[in-house]
Design an enzyme around this catalytic site. Structure first.
Site, mmCIF file in Angstrom:
data_model
loop_
_atom_site.group_PDB
_atom_site.id
_atom_site.type_symbol
_atom_site.label_atom_id
_atom_site.label_comp_id
_atom_site.label_asym_id
_atom_site.label_seq_id
_atom_site.Cartn_x
_atom_site.Cartn_y
_atom_site.Cartn_z
ATOM 1 N N ASP A 95 0.828 -1.328 0.026
ATOM 2 C CA ASP A 95 -0.024 0.022 0.017
ATOM 3 C C ASP A 95 0.937 1.137 0.047
ATOM 4 O OD1 ASP A 95 -2.969 0.999 0.309
ATOM 5 O OD2 ASP A 95 -1.799 1.871 2.182
ATOM 6 N N HIS A 297 -6.081 -6.684 -1.300
ATOM 7 C CA HIS A 297 -5.197 -5.699 -1.135
ATOM 8 C C HIS A 297 -4.069 -6.170 0.112
ATOM 9 C CE1 HIS A 297 -3.847 -1.766 -1.674
ATOM 10 N NE2 HIS A 297 -3.863 -1.483 -0.387
#
Length: 317
Positions: A95, A297
């Site tokens: 991220d 993610h």
């Protein structure tokens, strides 16, 4: 674990093992705990795993600031390497940690052996500041990137008594089983991010237990009222500053060996699909783009065995 003085603040650092250093950089919502499935296997394989709580997260200091651009994070991390006596490290980011990893490799090539990210390199910055684009999209529907820009709004809506529910919903939405893109079906006016995020199935999930979520929530709550989400919000609010910084740095490719590893069901792929040849424009040492099945993610947490296999094979090169 230890608090390391760097760049005028203290960061909590978790170390395990000896050998070549692997610097692990988390994103939002995350902390060094995001790498709990990697630290042991890295040490067992002969590496020195170094997981950092970035500024504003976990037990690290949370300086009062509207935002901090990525150059501040780079200085923090170079200070950590210096304090630990690490001359060069492999850098792994997830991220926001991916952006910091790419930037660290670009700006400090002598300190970075290789770099692995789970989010594509952003490429050359466009001519318009991100906040302008965020506002244009938010005029049509809810956009968390725009919502986060207003000081105090997310702190009020998502902190305090709302924190645990917000983190649970956001973590689920970003996972392979969730549906983050559904938030864009809500209007911007009068909608908080918590309102837009769909409910979750009961815990445990296939990859996250209640006690693990409790640990994550506690690490954010440690910041105190109004400061629970400081690290993430400061990073989102740095969008324009990071854009300006990237414009100054444009044209400097990242030449170290690099790898992009994404979850097959990561919602980021919907609006930032990784194109190998395009990525090689900026990552001249890019070896491959790897998609991990049944992961979203949080690829290193959702499918730790598969991710660790890719990571260790990569480092062994």
């Amino acid at each position: 674990m230890a608090l390391v003085a760097t760049n005028g603040i203290r960061l909590e650092v978790h170390e395990h093992g000896t050998g070549p250093a692997v610097l692990l950089l988390h994103g939002f919502p995350g902390t060094s705990y995001s790498w709990r499935h990697q630290i042991g296997p890295l040490a067992d394989a002969g590496y020195r795993a170094v997981a950092v709580d970035l500024r504003g997260y976990g037990a690290s200091d949370r300086p009062e600031a509207a935002y901090h651009d990525s150059s501040v994070i780079e200085a923090d991390l170079i200070g950590v390497l210096d304090a630990l006596g690490i001359e060069r490290a492999h850098v792994v980011g997830q991220d926001f940690g991916s952006m910091y990893a790419w930037n660290l490799a670009q700006q400090h090539p002598d300190r970075v052996r290789s770099v692995l990210g789970t989010v594509p390199h952003g490429g050359e910055p466009g001519p318009v500041a991100p906040s302008v684009g965020f506002a244009a999209v938010a005029a049509r529907h809810f956009l968390h990137l725009h919502y986060f820009q207003e000081q105090g709004l997310a702190e009020r809506d998502l902190g305090g008594p709302h924190l645990a529910e917000f983190l649970r919903r956001l973590i689920w939405a970003l996972s392979a089983g969730g549906d983050l893109l559904s938030v864009f079906g809500h209007p911007s006016a009068g909608t908080s991010y918590l309102d837009a995020l769909p409910p979750t199935p009961p815990l445990p999930w296939s990859w996250l237990a209640q006690d693990e979520l409790d640990t994550i929530t506690s690490s954010f709550a440690a910041g105190g009222p109004g400061r629970e989400l400081a690290g993430g919000l400061q990073a989102y609010r740095a969008a324009d500053a990071d854009w300006a910084l990237a414009r100054q740095r444009a044209g400097t490719p990242i030449g170290q060996p690099s790898l992009l590893v994404m979850g097959e069901h990561d919602p980021v792929r919907s609006f930032a699909p990784p194109d190998l040849e395009q990525q090689r424009t900026w990552l001249t040492g890019l070896q491959d783009v790897v998609l991990v099945p049944q992961a979203g993610h949080f690829v290193q947490q959702e499918q730790p065995a598969a991710f660790n296999d890719v990571l260790l094979r990569w480092l062994s090169r």
